[in-house]
Enzyme design. Sequence first.
Site, PDB file in Angstrom:
ATOM      1  N   HIS A  26      -0.481 -91.261  62.740  1.00 48.36           N
ATOM      2  CA  HIS A  26      -1.184 -90.473  63.595  1.00 48.36           C
ATOM      3  C   HIS A  26      -2.203 -89.988  63.376  1.00 48.36           C
ATOM      4  O   HIS A  26      -3.152 -89.797  63.899  1.00 48.36           O
ATOM      5  CB  HIS A  26       0.078 -89.520  63.997  1.00 48.36           C
ATOM      6  CG  HIS A  26      -0.160 -88.697  65.046  1.00 48.36           C
ATOM      7  ND1 HIS A  26       0.051 -88.705  66.526  1.00 48.36           N
ATOM      8  CD2 HIS A  26      -0.784 -87.252  65.136  1.00 48.36           C
ATOM      9  CE1 HIS A  26      -0.304 -87.692  67.113  1.00 48.36           C
ATOM     10  NE2 HIS A  26      -0.975 -86.790  66.473  1.00 48.36           N
ATOM     11  N   GLU A  27      -2.426 -89.326  62.140  1.00 48.68           N
ATOM     12  CA  GLU A  27      -3.330 -88.330  61.713  1.00 48.68           C
ATOM     13  C   GLU A  27      -4.444 -89.404  61.354  1.00 48.68           C
ATOM     14  O   GLU A  27      -5.721 -88.835  61.425  1.00 48.68           O
ATOM     15  CB  GLU A  27      -2.859 -87.387  60.369  1.00 48.68           C
ATOM     16  CG  GLU A  27      -1.941 -86.545  60.557  1.00 48.68           C
ATOM     17  CD  GLU A  27      -2.442 -85.543  61.666  1.00 48.68           C
ATOM     18  OE1 GLU A  27      -3.701 -85.115  61.647  1.00 48.68           O
ATOM     19  OE2 GLU A  27      -1.625 -84.952  62.418  1.00 48.68           O
ATOM     20  N   HIS A  30      -6.542 -89.501  64.339  1.00 53.72           N
ATOM     21  CA  HIS A  30      -7.350 -88.451  64.755  1.00 53.72           C
ATOM     22  C   HIS A  30      -8.726 -88.538  63.585  1.00 53.72           C
ATOM     23  O   HIS A  30      -9.974 -88.458  64.130  1.00 53.72           O
ATOM     24  CB  HIS A  30      -6.811 -87.214  64.220  1.00 53.72           C
ATOM     25  CG  HIS A  30      -5.753 -86.812  65.327  1.00 53.72           C
ATOM     26  ND1 HIS A  30      -5.825 -86.617  66.623  1.00 53.72           N
ATOM     27  CD2 HIS A  30      -4.428 -86.365  64.947  1.00 53.72           C
ATOM     28  CE1 HIS A  30      -4.732 -86.345  67.325  1.00 53.72           C
ATOM     29  NE2 HIS A  30      -3.727 -86.338  66.538  1.00 53.72           N
TER      30      HIS A  30
END
Length: 318
Positions: A26-27, A30
């Site tokens: 998920h990170e 980003h």
Amino acid sequence: MFSQALRFVTILLEVIILFNLLIVVHEIGHFLAARWRGLFIEGFGVWFGKPVWKKTVNGVQYSLGSIPFGGFVKLPQLAPMDVIEGKADLDRATLPPISALDKIIVAIAGPIFSLLLALFFAAIVWVVGHPVAESDMTTTIGYVERDGPAAKGGLLPGDKILEVDGRPVSRFFGMNKSVTWAIVRSEEETIPFKIERAAQVLTLNVTPIKSETRGWQRKSTRQVMMYPAETAIIEKVQPDTPAAAAQLRHGDVLTGFNGRPIWSPVALVDFISTHGNETVTLQVSRGGQSINVPVQPRILPNEKTPRIGISWDSSGKM
């Protein structure tokens, strides 16, 4: 006790690994989106807490924390982390502003990467497959409870169910063409079961029941009190039990007892519970050979009903 503790630890580690993988991916979403849109990236870390390792590459500090949970990406133009990590050395006022579109792209990149990870695992399961218990996929009846609706309707162990309430079935459990779901969905007073028995196709009508529940309990669904067929494979033989004395082994397959076939381990358990003082002769398949093994059930320590001291492999053959 030790095996249960080991199983708990194994499951806990699996949960931690999967949770960390989900957060890190998920990170990364980003992080890559921020790089693409030209945002200033202060740092990228796996796990929280005091870093046990860190290194700065091209102005980005990469770190590995001491608390093995989660991860983060520092994007001061998007979400300052002063509240969590204290005042930073960087003067954020000197950073150029970013557009609303940049913020949206970076914000949704994380969920998109999480979705891609889920699709990746789904593709693996679709290609490789996943473990399926024999009892889940069969439509053959393994055991019928005495005096239950199925027994009163004439259903027998070994019957292969073709249709329930006019609906074709291809599995016992689940919500897609399953025996149990067709029973739950039925509305008439009786449910017609189309079965195959001894090369003949029969239709038998069964009157389902609903178990009584209290006001705070979930309402029960229609039941006919029968179980799917399942190969009776011995998973474990407990020491100092009749099964151990009879030299039953892990992996032995029970094909019958007292001269009659067995379609589910439940049948043997039920027979022993009501005939505990009788010797039962098990027909066992072992190494390609069929042998007869007499076993005398008895009440084991801390038990109330007779047993022979075995546990079953619930996965069946599949």
